[in-house]
Design an enzyme around this catalytic site. Structure first.
Site, short mmCIF file in Angstrom:
data_model
loop_
_atom_site.label_atom_id
_atom_site.label_comp_id
_atom_site.label_asym_id
_atom_site.label_seq_id
_atom_site.Cartn_x
_atom_site.Cartn_y
_atom_site.Cartn_z
CE1 TYR A 19 -4.41 -1.09 -0.19
CE2 TYR A 19 -3.33 -3.01 0.74
CZ TYR A 19 -4.41 -2.45 0.10
OH TYR A 19 -5.48 -3.21 -0.25
CD GLU A 45 -6.45 -6.08 0.94
OE1 GLU A 45 -5.23 -5.93 1.20
OE2 GLU A 45 -7.07 -5.38 0.12
#
Length: 387
Positions: free
Chosen positions: A95, A137
């Site tokens: 990310y 996630e």
């Protein structure tokens, strides 16, 4: 937490995102993959070349900006994206890389309009979204790791059987090389299969529905994707068809996916087109096994009956339950009409739809137009993005 001013700045970019979102995301992917080429092993490069991922990301960024004050409206989309990300091995450490190149792309594409306050606002907005996805996630990864027969990341499977189902669909029965336990698989879930693509110097993952699962194996059905106009040939599907044989080893991710058999024992209509039959065949088997008396109608749209994979097995399951099965052959009848969808309407029934995007959008809109409640329509599409 975004400030009120930052929220207003993000919302103010909505018109720009509507008009130039794909240009922004195209710039972003080109920038990120040039700086971090190792991510080409994670992202679907076929979808990159066809522009599908750029369009899907542009739509997701726009939806996020539009709902920046109403994030609960995005819960279904977050679940869909999180499952897709887990299936190809995206982790929290990816990310910051994505964020770095997305913010840089906003600066480079907007130019003078990218004032410091706007960049700060979008940086905060991205961090907020990243935290939501990382959390979703992580929950999936943690659940998969402790499940019976579970794992995270990639597990080696051997091709035990390779069977031609139709002219362009081949099934692969996969067994774990380690001979370890296998997880319980819900009908409609999918795995990613990762292979080395000759001539491309790429390791590529693709997602395939688990059509059958037992205590020792998983079976998938792979449609060979040929090049059509601007869409390139499927790298993984062609590798599996042409280069992977019985005895060969592939990498497999844990089964995931939120497109599953609706709860209860009420009337059920399964509506598929093309390779979209695979998750619905799995749902049919699960539904009949749970309750053979459940009223089920299964309608499949395809060129002709020879294009249906697992025909013999499907016929046996139909006989075991309270099931009506109808094939709509486009070679004979053309494309389904409005009257076709209208004829499927049954008040109170749940509808599961899978197939090409135009077909699914048409089916959903026609069903709603004829009185079916939106919460009774469950849909999934293959590829990038959500319906």
């Amino acid at each position: 937490m975004l400030t009120k001013q930052q929220i207003e700045l993000v919302k103010a970019t909505v018109p720009v995102l509507r008009e130039h979102g794909v240009a922004l995301t195209s710039h972003f992917y080109k920038r990120m993959l040039s700086h971090n080429p190792e991510l080409m092993q994670v992202f679907n490069m076929g979808h990159q070349r066809a522009g599908f991922q750029q369009q899907a990301l542009a739509g997701a960024v726009l939806a996020y900006a539009e709902n920046i004050e109403n994030l609960p409206a995005l819960l279904d989309a977050v679940a869909h994206i999180a499952n897709k990300h887990v299936s190809v091995g995206i982790r929290a450490e990816h990310y910051p890389i994505v964020g770095k190149h997305l913010i840089a792309s906003i600066k480079e594409v907007l130019g003078d309009a990218a004032i410091p306050e706007l960049i700060d606002a979008w940086t905060a907005a991205y961090m907020q979204l990243a935290d939501v996805l990382i959390g979703a996630e992580k929950a999936i990864y943690d659940k998969n790791a402790v499940a019976e027969g579970g794992w995270t990341g990639w597990r080696f499977f051997k091709v035990a059987e390779k069977s031609k189902q139709t002219d362009n669909v081949t099934s692969f029965k996969l067994v774990p090389v380690d001979n370890g336990k296998m997880p319980e698989v819900k009908a409609g879930q999918y795995i990613s299969v990762r292979v080395f693509v000759k001539g491309q110097d790429l390791i590529q993952p693709r997602q395939y529905t688990v059509v059958k699962a037992d205590a020792t194996s998983l079976t998938i059905a792979v449609k060979k994707v040929e090049a059509v106009e601007k869409s390139p040939a499927g790298m993984v599907s062609n590798t599996l068809h042409n280069d992977i044989n019985e005895g060969d080893v592939v990498e497999v991710s844990f089964p995931v996916g939120e497109f599953n058999l609706p709860e209860g024992n009420g009337e059920l209509c399964l509506l598929s087109a093309g390779i979209g039959i695979t998750p619905l065949f799995a749902m049919l088997k699960e539904a009949v096994q749970k309750d053979p008396t459940r009223k089920i109608s299964f309608v499949h749209v395809c060129k002709n009956k020879e294009a249906i994979p697992f025909r013999e097995e499907l016929a046996l399951v139909v006989k075991e339950g309270n099931v009506s099965f109808e094939v709509f052959e486009t070679s004979e009848h053309g494309r389904p009409s409005e009257d076709f969808f209208k004829s499927l309407v049954s008040q109170g029934a749940d509808y599961c739809i899978c197939g090409p995007v135009p077909f699914m959008k048409l089916a959903a809109s026609e069903l709603v137009k004829n009185g079916v409640a939106e919460n009774k329509i469950h849909a999934e599409k293959f590829g990038t993005g959500a319906i």
